[in-house]
Design an enzyme around this catalytic site. Structure first.
Site, PDB file in Angstrom:
ATOM      1  N   GLY A 189       4.595 -25.670 -28.579  1.00 44.04           N
ATOM      2  CA  GLY A 189       4.454 -24.343 -29.184  1.00 44.04           C
ATOM      3  C   GLY A 189       5.447 -24.217 -30.331  1.00 44.04           C
ATOM      4  O   GLY A 189       5.884 -25.214 -30.919  1.00 44.04           O
ATOM      5  N   HIS A 209       3.804 -17.547 -63.551  1.00 48.91           N
ATOM      6  CA  HIS A 209       3.545 -18.979 -63.665  1.00 48.91           C
ATOM      7  C   HIS A 209       4.804 -19.702 -64.120  1.00 48.91           C
ATOM      8  O   HIS A 209       5.472 -19.218 -65.025  1.00 48.91           O
ATOM      9  CB  HIS A 209       2.435 -19.231 -64.686  1.00 48.91           C
ATOM     10  CG  HIS A 209       2.192 -20.702 -64.913  1.00 48.91           C
ATOM     11  ND1 HIS A 209       1.524 -21.479 -63.994  1.00 48.91           N
ATOM     12  CD2 HIS A 209       2.565 -21.516 -65.929  1.00 48.91           C
ATOM     13  CE1 HIS A 209       1.480 -22.723 -64.446  1.00 48.91           C
ATOM     14  NE2 HIS A 209       2.110 -22.784 -65.613  1.00 48.91           N
TER      15      HIS A 209
HETATM   16  P1  NAI Z   1       4.893 -20.894 -27.006  1.00 49.46           P
HETATM   17  O1  NAI Z   1       4.076 -19.971 -26.199  1.00 49.46           O
HETATM   18  O2  NAI Z   1       4.847 -20.814 -28.482  1.00 49.46           O
HETATM   19  O3  NAI Z   1       4.561 -22.388 -26.629  1.00 49.46           O
HETATM   20  C1  NAI Z   1       4.659 -22.877 -25.325  1.00 49.46           C
HETATM   21  C2  NAI Z   1       3.744 -24.067 -25.219  1.00 49.46           C
HETATM   22  O4  NAI Z   1       4.021 -24.722 -24.002  1.00 49.46           O
HETATM   23  C3  NAI Z   1       2.273 -23.683 -25.204  1.00 49.46           C
HETATM   24  O5  NAI Z   1       1.584 -24.444 -26.168  1.00 49.46           O
HETATM   25  C4  NAI Z   1       1.841 -23.997 -23.778  1.00 49.46           C
HETATM   26  O6  NAI Z   1       0.499 -24.423 -23.712  1.00 49.46           O
HETATM   27  C5  NAI Z   1       2.806 -25.101 -23.411  1.00 49.46           C
HETATM   28  N1  NAI Z   1       3.039 -25.238 -21.974  1.00 49.46           N
HETATM   29  C6  NAI Z   1       3.269 -24.260 -21.065  1.00 49.46           C
HETATM   30  N2  NAI Z   1       3.481 -24.805 -19.837  1.00 49.46           N
HETATM   31  C7  NAI Z   1       3.407 -26.144 -19.990  1.00 49.46           C
HETATM   32  C8  NAI Z   1       3.535 -27.249 -19.091  1.00 49.46           C
HETATM   33  N3  NAI Z   1       3.786 -27.074 -17.787  1.00 49.46           N
HETATM   34  N4  NAI Z   1       3.392 -28.488 -19.591  1.00 49.46           N
HETATM   35  C9  NAI Z   1       3.128 -28.690 -20.911  1.00 49.46           C
HETATM   36  N5  NAI Z   1       2.981 -27.679 -21.799  1.00 49.46           N
HETATM   37  C10 NAI Z   1       3.129 -26.431 -21.341  1.00 49.46           C
HETATM   38  O7  NAI Z   1       6.383 -20.704 -26.447  1.00 49.46           O
HETATM   39  P2  NAI Z   1       7.761 -21.286 -26.956  1.00 49.46           P
HETATM   40  O8  NAI Z   1       7.551 -22.392 -27.912  1.00 49.46           O
HETATM   41  O9  NAI Z   1       8.560 -21.511 -25.737  1.00 49.46           O
HETATM   42  O10 NAI Z   1       8.350 -20.057 -27.744  1.00 49.46           O
HETATM   43  C11 NAI Z   1       8.445 -18.773 -27.119  1.00 49.46           C
HETATM   44  C12 NAI Z   1       8.244 -17.702 -28.121  1.00 49.46           C
HETATM   45  O11 NAI Z   1       9.395 -17.575 -28.944  1.00 49.46           O
HETATM   46  C13 NAI Z   1       7.109 -17.948 -29.101  1.00 49.46           C
HETATM   47  O12 NAI Z   1       5.866 -17.589 -28.560  1.00 49.46           O
HETATM   48  C14 NAI Z   1       7.475 -17.083 -30.234  1.00 49.46           C
HETATM   49  O13 NAI Z   1       7.007 -15.787 -29.976  1.00 49.46           O
HETATM   50  C15 NAI Z   1       8.995 -17.090 -30.210  1.00 49.46           C
HETATM   51  N6  NAI Z   1       9.489 -17.976 -31.275  1.00 49.46           N
HETATM   52  C16 NAI Z   1       9.176 -17.664 -32.557  1.00 49.46           C
HETATM   53  C17 NAI Z   1       9.569 -18.461 -33.588  1.00 49.46           C
HETATM   54  C18 NAI Z   1       9.171 -18.105 -34.977  1.00 49.46           C
HETATM   55  O14 NAI Z   1       8.737 -16.986 -35.189  1.00 49.46           O
HETATM   56  N7  NAI Z   1       9.309 -18.988 -35.945  1.00 49.46           N
HETATM   57  C19 NAI Z   1      10.357 -19.674 -33.360  1.00 49.46           C
HETATM   58  C20 NAI Z   1      10.605 -19.928 -31.966  1.00 49.46           C
HETATM   59  C21 NAI Z   1      10.195 -19.086 -30.978  1.00 49.46           C
END
Ligand code: NAI
Ligand code: FAD
Length: 472
Positions: free
Chosen positions: A189, A451
């Protein structure tokens, strides 16, 4: 008991912004947060202390290193010897964080927001809500007419993966003191991709283990396909989709992960493993049970579109309620609630929430994806323009990706903008502003863009909606 107009619980981007806005509106405000550094409050929440800001600091440093290593020679800049001083890189990150936490403390003083270090719990509601604050073995109670819960979220734990020095969450991954040789990440993610980028650029071999068969399913399909193609070209990434982790075991100096993949079982050993499998809301123990605060089965505090909970005068904002877990979403909800308390009539349009993923190339979007438009039966026209035909992108040396614009086929109103490419994080704001003003693609097409600039790609995408892009 000290009395306030508003007590804000949590000083992340939701809570501290809500507190400042309340104070600006003349409300006597206290902000309680349990995060400390060296015995002093460390306001800023996840975002500032272990999230947005430290991750962007390391992304910048690591990107500079990779550019210097791989791209500077094409500019005629030759560097004979190069090395990473990770301790210095980490110190730079920490000093940026410290400057900002001090900045928030300054803003609290300037706006006369009282700041209390401790863990808060709602004890009574009504015209005068009672909040108990615990710090060590000391507790104190305060009274407030309104309470805003902004307690944020925490990393999701994975069964069998016990956080320590080798198995870490995102906070641990921001604090590595050595560059791991083999880095495993569970979850491809936003966090997996951003923190994976940092360590890959610094030399780690990164393996992403993702449960979903689809890559970046939140993004528009064309964007996720392009992202997967671009990341596939970068040495150091292995992206496994559609796998199931069966077990995680720390064994001496390595971590063994056994997983199911393509019908079989596979295993891999890593020096370090980051678990980045989503985040869960911090709603446990926030209020006495007998108050009856409604929390859904995923742990989110239930709120209406104005962030009102089921309890009178109690609001909840940010990661602890449904919706995107994003800092700017938390802050805007904080402003909205402060203004509601002040008797104003603010609104937020959740469809206009920009998303940015700070990988290279960057990914950003706002509004609907093609898949959403199709499933909602909305007729649309699409315009796309590649950065390879943009002079500024060529001069930058980064002409990967494209801008894609989706507009209503009947009214021409812009419904979504999706970008993968250089500075997508900055470019997306033009689309957000245009959409906030209900712009048509024609409005953008008729707006003068400087530009040479990257935003000309957005301009050309708007022209492409009507099949009249000029430079392709
Ligand atoms: P995420 O929801 O973006 O990604 C988590 C991923 O882990 C998903 O693709 C899911 O399918 C996978 N997953 C879940 N359980 C699993 C398992 N047992 N085995 C393998 N894969 C599994 O959550 P993430 O990356 O932890 O980030 C949390 C939140 O923090 C994001 O949803 C976002 O809202 C926020 N965030 C935002 C950022 C930005 O705006 N640039 C940067 C970092 C975080
Ligand atoms: P938080 O920032 O989590 O703040 C809540 C605060 O409340 C914390 O300090 C917590 O300790 C405190 N608290 C909890 N319970 C209590 C209690 N009972 N009493 C007192 N205090 C309490 N979002 C973006 O938009 N852009 C990004 O680039 C981005 N990058 C990220 C990178 C990483 C590695 C991570 C982990 C997250 C990132 N996010 C990003 C997400 C962003 O950090 C969150 O969406 C944001 O911090 C949510 O703000 P919040 O105010 O709701 O909660």
């Amino acid at each position: 008991m000290k009395a306030y107009d508003v007590a804000v619980i949590g000083a992340g981007p939701g809570g501290y912004v809500a507190a400042i806005r309340c104070a600006q509106l003349g409300l006597r405000t206290v902000c309680i947060d349990d995060r400390e550094k060296g015995g002093k409050p460390a306001p800023g929440g996840t975002c500032l202390n272990v999230g947005c800001i430290p991750s962007k600091a390391l992304l910048e440093s690591s990107e500079n290193y990779e550019k210097a290593r791989l791209e500077f020679s094409s500019h005629g800049i030759l560097i004979r010897e190069m090395a990473v001083d990770l301790a210095k890189m980490q110190a730079r990150k920490s000093s940026i964080v410290d400057a900002h936490t001090n900045g928030i403390s300054f803003l609290f003083r300037k706006n006369r927001v009282e700041s209390i270090l401790g863990r808060a719990r709602l004890k009574a509601i009504g015209e005068h809500c009672v909040v108990e604050v615990a710090l060590g073995d000391r507790t104190e109670r305060l009274e407030a007419k309104h309470v805003i819960i902004a307690t944020g979220s925490s990393p999701r734990k994975l069964e069998g993966a016990i956080f320590g020095s080798r198995i870490v969450d995102s906070s641990g991954a921001l604090a590595f003191e050595e560059i791991p040789e083999k880095l495993g990440i569970i979850g491809a993610g936003v966090i997996g991709l951003e923190l994976g980028s940092v360590w890959r650029r610094l030399g780690s071999e990164v393996t992403l283990l993702e449960a979903s068969p689809e890559f970046l399913s939140l993004a528009d399909e064309k964007i996720s396909k392009e992202a997967l193609r671009q990341f596939g070209k970068e040495p150091g990434w292995t992206i496994n989709l559609g796998m199931k982790v069966l077990s995680v075991n720390e064994m001496g100096k390595s971590v063994k992960v056994i997983y199911e993949h393509s019908g079989g079982t596979a295993e891999k050993d890593f020096d370090r493993l980051i678990v980045a499998a989503g985040r869960i809301p911090n709603s446990k123990d926030i209020a006495d049970d007998d108050l009856g605060l409604n929390i859904d089965d995923r742990g989110f505090i239930e709120v209406d579109r104005h962030c009102r909970t089921n309890l009178p005068n109690v609001y909840a904002i940010g990661d602890v309620v449904q919706g995107a877990m994003l800092a700017h979403k938390a802050s805007e909800e904080g402003v909205m609630v402060a203004e509601l308390i002040d008797g104003q009539k603010p609104e937020i349009d959740p469809h206009l929430m920009p998303w940015v993923i700070y990988t290279s190339p960057e990914i950003a979007w706002v509004g609907k994806t093609e898949r959403q438009l199709k499933s909602e039966g909305i007729e649309y026209r699409a315009g796309q323009f590649p950065f390879s035909a943009n002079g500024r992108a060529q001069a930058l040396g980064d002409a990967r990706g494209f801008v894609k614009m989706l507009a209503d086929a009947n009214t021409d109103r812009v419904l979504g903008v999706h970008i993968i490419g250089p500075f997508a994080s900055e470019l997306i704001s033009e689309a957000v502003v245009a959409m906030a003003f209900s712009a048509s693609s024609e409005d953008i097409a008729r707006t003068i863009h400087a530009h040479p600039s990257l935003c000309e790609a957005l301009h050309e995408a708007s022209l492409a909606v009507e099949g009249r892009a000029l430079h392709i």
